[in-house]
Structure formats: C-alpha cells, structure tokens
Write an enzyme that holds these catalytic residues in place. Structure first.
Site, PDB file in Angstrom:
ATOM      1  N   TYR A  73      23.332  61.409  34.174  1.00 57.41           N
ATOM      2  CA  TYR A  73      22.844  60.545  35.243  1.00 57.41           C
ATOM      3  C   TYR A  73      21.882  59.495  34.687  1.00 57.41           C
ATOM      4  O   TYR A  73      21.971  58.311  35.018  1.00 57.41           O
ATOM      5  CB  TYR A  73      22.155  61.408  36.295  1.00 57.41           C
ATOM      6  CG  TYR A  73      21.740  60.691  37.553  1.00 57.41           C
ATOM      7  CD1 TYR A  73      22.671  60.096  38.380  1.00 57.41           C
ATOM      8  CD2 TYR A  73      20.397  60.644  37.929  1.00 57.41           C
ATOM      9  CE1 TYR A  73      22.283  59.454  39.555  1.00 57.41           C
ATOM     10  CE2 TYR A  73      20.005  60.019  39.095  1.00 57.41           C
ATOM     11  CZ  TYR A  73      20.952  59.421  39.908  1.00 57.41           C
ATOM     12  OH  TYR A  73      20.566  58.793  41.052  1.00 57.41           O
ATOM     13  N   SER A  83      16.706  54.761  39.452  1.00 54.60           N
ATOM     14  CA  SER A  83      16.269  56.088  39.886  1.00 54.60           C
ATOM     15  C   SER A  83      15.008  56.458  39.124  1.00 54.60           C
ATOM     16  O   SER A  83      14.678  55.837  38.105  1.00 54.60           O
ATOM     17  CB  SER A  83      17.377  57.114  39.592  1.00 54.60           C
ATOM     18  OG  SER A  83      16.906  58.441  39.701  1.00 54.60           O
TER      19      SER A  83
END
Length: 316
Positions: free
Chosen positions: A169, A156
């Site tokens: 995350y 990501s």
C-alpha cells in the site's frame, strides 16, 4: 518571475461556485462525501467510480439536493484506455475541468511473506497508475487553457509513515506523494495548485473490505482492533471538508486529523524516537499476526480433517 511570485501563490480556485470538478471514487467513502460537499458549494460535477450502482446512488442523492451533475460514467481508472476515452467524452460534452480530484483507491495489507504478486500489482495499478492516468488525460487541457486550476491527489498516512504491514500500500501512496511534490513545482507557473491529501483513519466501507493477507479477519482480537479503528476514525464528511478547504486555500499538505500531522512532524524532527515507536507498533502487529495465523492453521487442519472424513465415508 518576481520574488513575490516565488514566495506566494494566490489560490487559483478560491471558491467552487460554478467550477467544473472531476472526482474519481465518487461512489462511496471520501469520494462520495467530497462530491456531495462540492455540489453543496455550487460545483458542477463530473463523477466516476468503478461500482456503477454506487455511482448512480451518489448522482441521485446530489440531484435530489438540486446539485449539478454535468457527466458521470462508471469505469476503472487503472485502465488507461478507458480513462483516455472517458476524458475525450468529457472534453467533448463538458469542456476543461477547473479542479481534478484523484480520490479512488483500494487497500491491501500484509507482511512480505504473505503478500502475493496480485496485491502489489493492484495497489500500484489503482492507487498510483490510476491517478497518473487521470493526470495524463485531464491536466494538460488545464495547462493549455491558461486560466489556472487545482489538482487533488489522495495519498495516505501510509504515504508519510512506515506503518506495519503496509509495504504494498505504501509503495503506491509514497508514489502519489512523489508525483504530487514534483507537480506542485511544475504546475505552479501555470497557476495550477496541487494538494496532497494524507488521511489517517477514515471510517469508510474500505475498512471492512481491506484485504489483509494471511490474517483471519474473524479472529476476535482482529475484530476488536477493527472496532477500535471505527471509534477513533474520522467521518468521510470531515475528510471531505478538509479537502475542499485545501483547494480553497491552496494548501499542499492536507490532513484529515491531527494525529497524522503530529506523526509526520515527529518523523521529520525526531528520527530515533519515531523509529522506536514504529518498531513497537510492528511488534504488536506481529503478535496479532501470530495469534490470527494459528487460527487460520487450525481452520485449515479442521477443513482437511473434515474432507478426509467425508472421503472415508464415501469410500465406505
């Protein structure tokens, strides 16, 4: 190993035509778009997703377009024992994969005082250990076969940049990045390419379901930010094309949009300006959190008041 081998590696999978491709998270978002695009390019697919109904819809759509599905099964990639059994079934019924794509993932944001242990654990279990389980159970066969292949891991922008509220995350996505960088070197001698996909904003169902700890998603200011995200995010189909191009060209870093490529370049080349921008972003998120937090407190007070009033009426 020759000097040329050290400098150049020919793409192990220059075409997906006739290749056996495993894709996790194939029920929706980037995973589904990648499965549909890979089938269109002639890949023979092995698919999985935790949501059985979504997976069935993907399979049906691909079959309607005359795509080839070799095997599909719903399951949880964070469960090692399930992944091990799944791999055994695939080995027995399909054989060794040519391409393995770790696309399944979940997301949760929040500041450290709002994040709960379950948030941290779920991010690591699904986003980091999930890909590791798939790698453990599918990649050794590719090594032993000796004909090369390709591994795709989806990280990501939060695996490259210090985005606000992304601590849990990022813990998982930075981990995927580390695993991928090492395997890029380890698997090279076996002619297995590795791609690390670092999406920025992608307009998937995950946007509307992401768990934001301590934030009222119904707050108008939060809703406006979500609406803005939808406007600037790329489509899952565009992300899928970037992934497949990365496999064909044996690219390590795969970006789905130029903003993340530029942001990562700035972070590496201009440390101080990068930190200033991140601090500004963090301050803006903090302001949003305070506004939304006040709304949550007001709702809690109102709920307590309603409960008290109801109790009083019952006593009366």
């Amino acid at each position: 190993m020759s000097v040329r081998d050290l400098l150049v590696m020919k793409a192990p999978v220059p075409t997906l035509q006739g290749k056996r491709v495993l894709i996790t998270g194939a029920g929706s978002g980037i995973g589904k778009a990648t499965a549909v695009a890979a089938a269109r390019e002639g890949a023979a697919l092995v698919l999985t997703d935790i949501a059985a109904d979504n997976l069935d819809e993907t399979v049906a759509e691909i079959k309607r377009a005359d795509g080839k599905i070799l095997f599909h099964r719903p399951g949880d990639v964070s469960d090692y024992e399930w992944v091990r059994r799944f791999a055994q079934q695939v080995d027995a019924e399909v054989g060794v994969m040519d391409v393995v794509m770790n696309i399944a993932g979940v997301s949760a944001w929040g500041t450290v005082e709002n994040l709960e242990h379950r948030h941290w654990k779920k991010m690591v279990d699904v986003n980091l250990m999930g890909p590791i389980h798939i790698i453990e159970c599918f990649v050794p066969q590719i090594v032993r076969r000796g004909r090369g292949g390709h591994l795709v891991n989806v990280s990501s922008a939060a695996g490259l940049l210090a985005l606000p509220w992304h601590a849990a995350y990022s813990a998982s996505k930075f981990g995927v990045r580390g695993v991928s960088e090492v395997l890029r070197m380890d698997l090279r001698r076996h002619k297995i390419g590795v791609s690390l996909v670092c999406p920025g904003g992608v307009d998937t169902p995950l946007v509307n379901t992401v768990d934001i700890a301590g934030i009222d998603r119904d707050n108008p200011k939060v809703q406006r930010q979500i609406e803005h995200f939808h406007k600037v995010a790329v489509s899952p189909e565009r992300a899928a094309q970037a992934i497949l191009r990365g496999v064909r060209k044996n690219q390590f870093m795969v970006y789905t949009s130029l903003d993340i490529r530029f942001g990562y370049w700035v972070a590496r080349k201009f440390a101080l300006p990068y930190e200033v921008v991140m601090r500004i972003a963090n301050n803006r998120f903090d302001q949003l959190a305070r506004v939304s937090g006040r709304n949550l407190e007001a709702l809690a007070v109102q709920s307590d008041s309603n409960t008290s009033s109801s109790t009083s009426r019952q006593k009366g």
